[in-house]
Enzyme design. Structure first.
Site, PDB file in Angstrom:
ATOM      1  N   CYS A 158      12.949  50.457  54.834  1.00 37.99           N
ATOM      2  CA  CYS A 158      13.730  51.584  54.364  1.00 37.99           C
ATOM      3  C   CYS A 158      12.956  52.236  53.246  1.00 37.99           C
ATOM      4  O   CYS A 158      12.012  51.662  52.711  1.00 37.99           O
ATOM      5  CB  CYS A 158      15.126  51.149  53.950  1.00 37.99           C
ATOM      6  SG  CYS A 158      15.398  51.042  52.220  1.00 37.99           S
TER       7      CYS A 158
ATOM      8  N   ASN B 114      29.796  51.753  47.545  1.00 33.57           N
ATOM      9  CA  ASN B 114      29.294  50.414  47.844  1.00 33.57           C
ATOM     10  C   ASN B 114      30.412  49.372  47.917  1.00 33.57           C
ATOM     11  O   ASN B 114      30.238  48.328  48.549  1.00 33.57           O
ATOM     12  CB  ASN B 114      28.238  49.987  46.814  1.00 33.57           C
ATOM     13  CG  ASN B 114      26.921  50.712  47.048  1.00 33.57           C
ATOM     14  OD1 ASN B 114      26.764  51.414  48.049  1.00 33.57           O
ATOM     15  ND2 ASN B 114      25.991  50.547  46.125  1.00 33.57           N
TER      16      ASN B 114
ATOM     17  N   ASP C 226      20.542  51.845  40.857  1.00 33.47           N
ATOM     18  CA  ASP C 226      21.074  53.069  41.466  1.00 33.47           C
ATOM     19  C   ASP C 226      21.252  54.205  40.459  1.00 33.47           C
ATOM     20  O   ASP C 226      21.646  55.308  40.840  1.00 33.47           O
ATOM     21  CB  ASP C 226      22.419  52.779  42.165  1.00 33.47           C
ATOM     22  CG  ASP C 226      22.236  51.995  43.458  1.00 33.47           C
ATOM     23  OD1 ASP C 226      21.091  51.823  43.902  1.00 33.47           O
ATOM     24  OD2 ASP C 226      23.261  51.547  44.022  1.00 33.47           O
TER      25      ASP C 226
HETATM   26  C1  UD1 Z   1      23.112  46.920  47.169  1.00 34.67           C
HETATM   27  C2  UD1 Z   1      23.593  48.345  47.072  1.00 34.67           C
HETATM   28  C3  UD1 Z   1      22.477  49.253  46.594  1.00 34.67           C
HETATM   29  C4  UD1 Z   1      21.889  48.725  45.291  1.00 34.67           C
HETATM   30  C5  UD1 Z   1      21.509  47.257  45.424  1.00 34.67           C
HETATM   31  C6  UD1 Z   1      21.074  46.639  44.104  1.00 34.67           C
HETATM   32  C7  UD1 Z   1      25.273  48.460  48.814  1.00 34.67           C
HETATM   33  C8  UD1 Z   1      25.682  49.019  50.134  1.00 34.67           C
HETATM   34  N1  UD1 Z   1      24.050  48.780  48.386  1.00 34.67           N
HETATM   35  O1  UD1 Z   1      22.086  46.894  48.146  1.00 34.67           O
HETATM   36  O2  UD1 Z   1      23.001  50.562  46.414  1.00 34.67           O
HETATM   37  O3  UD1 Z   1      20.745  49.469  44.960  1.00 34.67           O
HETATM   38  O4  UD1 Z   1      22.631  46.489  45.900  1.00 34.67           O
HETATM   39  O5  UD1 Z   1      22.066  46.779  43.148  1.00 34.67           O
HETATM   40  O6  UD1 Z   1      26.048  47.800  48.154  1.00 34.67           O
HETATM   41  N2  UD1 Z   1      16.524  40.873  48.989  1.00 34.67           N
HETATM   42  C9  UD1 Z   1      15.746  39.998  49.699  1.00 34.67           C
HETATM   43  N3  UD1 Z   1      16.294  39.331  50.752  1.00 34.67           N
HETATM   44  C10 UD1 Z   1      17.590  39.509  51.130  1.00 34.67           C
HETATM   45  C11 UD1 Z   1      18.395  40.403  50.389  1.00 34.67           C
HETATM   46  C12 UD1 Z   1      17.833  41.085  49.321  1.00 34.67           C
HETATM   47  O7  UD1 Z   1      14.560  39.812  49.381  1.00 34.67           O
HETATM   48  O8  UD1 Z   1      18.034  38.879  52.088  1.00 34.67           O
HETATM   49  C13 UD1 Z   1      15.945  41.610  47.842  1.00 34.67           C
HETATM   50  C14 UD1 Z   1      15.902  43.126  48.075  1.00 34.67           C
HETATM   51  O9  UD1 Z   1      14.759  43.511  48.796  1.00 34.67           O
HETATM   52  C15 UD1 Z   1      15.909  43.651  46.656  1.00 34.67           C
HETATM   53  C16 UD1 Z   1      16.806  42.632  45.917  1.00 34.67           C
HETATM   54  O10 UD1 Z   1      16.809  41.476  46.731  1.00 34.67           O
HETATM   55  O11 UD1 Z   1      14.626  43.609  46.105  1.00 34.67           O
HETATM   56  C17 UD1 Z   1      18.224  43.064  45.685  1.00 34.67           C
HETATM   57  O12 UD1 Z   1      18.777  43.537  46.894  1.00 34.67           O
HETATM   58  P1  UD1 Z   1      20.340  43.483  47.193  1.00 34.67           P
HETATM   59  O13 UD1 Z   1      21.078  43.194  45.944  1.00 34.67           O
HETATM   60  O14 UD1 Z   1      20.553  42.582  48.355  1.00 34.67           O
HETATM   61  O15 UD1 Z   1      20.640  44.987  47.625  1.00 34.67           O
HETATM   62  P2  UD1 Z   1      21.609  45.491  48.758  1.00 34.67           P
HETATM   63  O16 UD1 Z   1      22.770  44.601  48.903  1.00 34.67           O
HETATM   64  O17 UD1 Z   1      20.810  45.843  49.968  1.00 34.67           O
END
Ligand code: UD1
Length: 434
Positions: free
Chosen positions: A125, A23, A316
């Site tokens: 997803c 990540n 994770d």
């Molecule tokens: C990253 C990690 C993933 C990990 C996650 C949480 C990478 C490539 N992936 O994913 O392995 O499980 O952090 O630690 O680094 N959300 C929204 N709107 C947005 C963005 C996020 O509602 O625009 C929500 C998501 O649906 C989720 C939460 O916020 O419920 C956290 O997501 P986020 O921290 O953004 O995860 P990723 O960056 O996708």
């Protein structure tokens, strides 16, 4: 598609090398788009997701050269040089983005460098809806004009250059913080990111950006300040070790009641996981090369956890911990607060004899003395590895189908486990299961 065959029951003993963090690498690679000079990343893991990001960047015009070296029978710790002297295309197409959600991390850098970008929406997803609305709101606060057309985020910057902005995330988002950091590095003026993610991978990105000339303070805190600069330069940067790979192999030691040294692991990155494992009965200590996980003869007991943003227990690691709790004495409760649909491993663990009841965001696990091997399948990376872990502890044969997911995030998983005595092999597509 390849399968993994495991005959469980052997306590693992030996040494496992820990690779660079997937990540972190997935956000460090698109940072190359911010400069016309070369960004050289070392300790890059050899994973399908890294190849997907490389393919995406190369179709934006990034030239790349990879120098690897072989260690323990396979490539580890590669060095990738990325050069985005000329960005030839600012569109991230659906075919690449749908394979990997982290593709959205090109949006911030493309907007900052080129003033425009078209990035396919990642779509649904397996572990929940995972929207990107927070990424978009942050970039809008910095002057981007954004619309969604034909499944694509279409963004441009009137005047060509983003300006500093005040970004307040209503919930912690790792990717949202990373996109904002990269965009803010080249914006005009100061950006303040409040309720920023504090994950070590976010810090790794911020430190790499600093090495490229960015002005950032508050790294590792929930308020990050970025003073935009006119240009960034090249840098040499080493990807931090993978704390989730570390935690996964720590559970492999625990679930088989084995004793493994994780070479290259950093204990300071896994406090929450360490605390839970120690509470469950595992012994953890420093070694000159990394961390020792000793569960030899240990009595593993049930513990309760709740997933949270860093420094809390990582989502994770939730599936892997559930596999361990399935074999623990007594009951445990897991509450998943980050993703709404991250229990796909539960029915599959159930096929191996695990006793798990899910109620909304929480799961109650009642440990059993022995899991039993079974054919299983999972639809995401961490769920798949939790089935491998369960298979290592189970009586008899487990076949894990759809190994594709494992290859996205674990380098040579079967090789690393076999080196510690696990009876595990990959069955290539088309090869008979026996
Ligand atoms: C990253 C990690 C993933 C990990 C996650 C949480 C990478 C490539 N992936 O994913 O392995 O499980 O952090 O630690 O680094 N959300 C929204 N709107 C947005 C963005 C996020 O509602 O625009 C929500 C998501 O649906 C989720 C939460 O916020 O419920 C956290 O997501 P986020 O921290 O953004 O995860 P990723 O960056 O996708």
């Amino acid at each position: 598609m390849d399968k993994i065959r495991i005959v469980g029951g052997t306590p693992l003993r030996g040494v496992i090398p820990i690779g660079g963090a997937k990540n972190a690498a997935l956000t460090l690679m698109p940072a190359c788009l911010l400069t016309d000079e070369t960004l050289s990343l070392s300790n890059l893991p050899h994973l399908v997701d890294i190849t997907t990001m490389a393919n995406l960047l190369s179709q934006h015009g990034v030239s790349m050269s990879l120098n690897g070296h072989a260690e323990n029978g396979g490539p580890t710790g590669r060095v990738l040089e990325l050069n985005a002297r000329t960005i030839t295309n600012t569109t991230a197409p659906y075919d690449l983005v749908r394979k990997m959600r982290a593709s959205v991390l090109v949006l911030g850098p493309l907007l900052a460098r080129c003033g425009q970008a078209r990035v396919s929406l990642p779509g649904g997803c397996a572990i929940g809806t995972r929207p990107v609305d927070l990424h978009l709101k942050a970039l809008e606060a910095m002057g981007a004009r954004i619309s969604v057309e034909g499944g694509y985020v279409v963004a441009d910057v009137p005047g060509g250059r983003l300006h500093g902005g005040h970004v307040v995330f209503p919930q912690v988002t790792v990717g949202g913080t990373e996109n904002t950091l990269m965009a803010a590095a080249l914006a005009d003026g100061e950006t303040v990111i409040a309720n920023a993610a504090r994950e070590p991978e976010v810090c790794d990105l911020a430190e790499c950006l600093q090495a490229m000339g960015a002005k950032i303070t508050g790294i590792g805190t929930s308020t990050i300040r970025v003073e935009g600069v006119d240009r960034l330069h090249g840098a040499d940067y080493s990807v931090l070790p993978d704390r989730i790979e570390t935690g996964t192999y720590a559970v492999a030691a625990a679930i088989t009641r084995g004793d493994i040294e994780l070479v290259g692991a950093r204990r300071d990155l896994m406090h929450a996981v360490e605390k839970v494992l120690i509470e469950a009965g595992v012994r953890i200590s420093d070694t000159p090369r990394g961390v020792r996980i000793d569960a030899d003869g240990a009595r593993i007991v049930g513990v309760d956890i709740m997933t949270e943003p860093y420094p809390g227990f990582p989502t994770d690691m939730q599936a892997q911990l559930m596999a361990l709790m399935a074999t623990a004495e007594g009951a445990s409760m897991i509450t998943e607060t980050i993703f709404e649909n991250r229990y796909m491993h539960v029915p599959e663990l159930g096929r191996m004899g695990a006793r798990v009841n899910v109620h909304g965001a929480s799961a109650i696990i009642r440990g059993v003395p022995r899991l039993s091997g079974a054919p299983v399948m999972a639809t995401d990376l961490r769920a798949s590895v939790s089935l491998v872990l369960a298979g290592l502890a189970a009586e008899g044969e487990t076949i894990v189908n759809r190994v594709y997911h494992l290859d996205r995030g674990y380098e040579r998983v079967e090789g690393k486990l076999a080196a510690c005595g696990a009876q595990i092999e990959r069955i290539k597509d088309g090869q008979p299961a026996e």
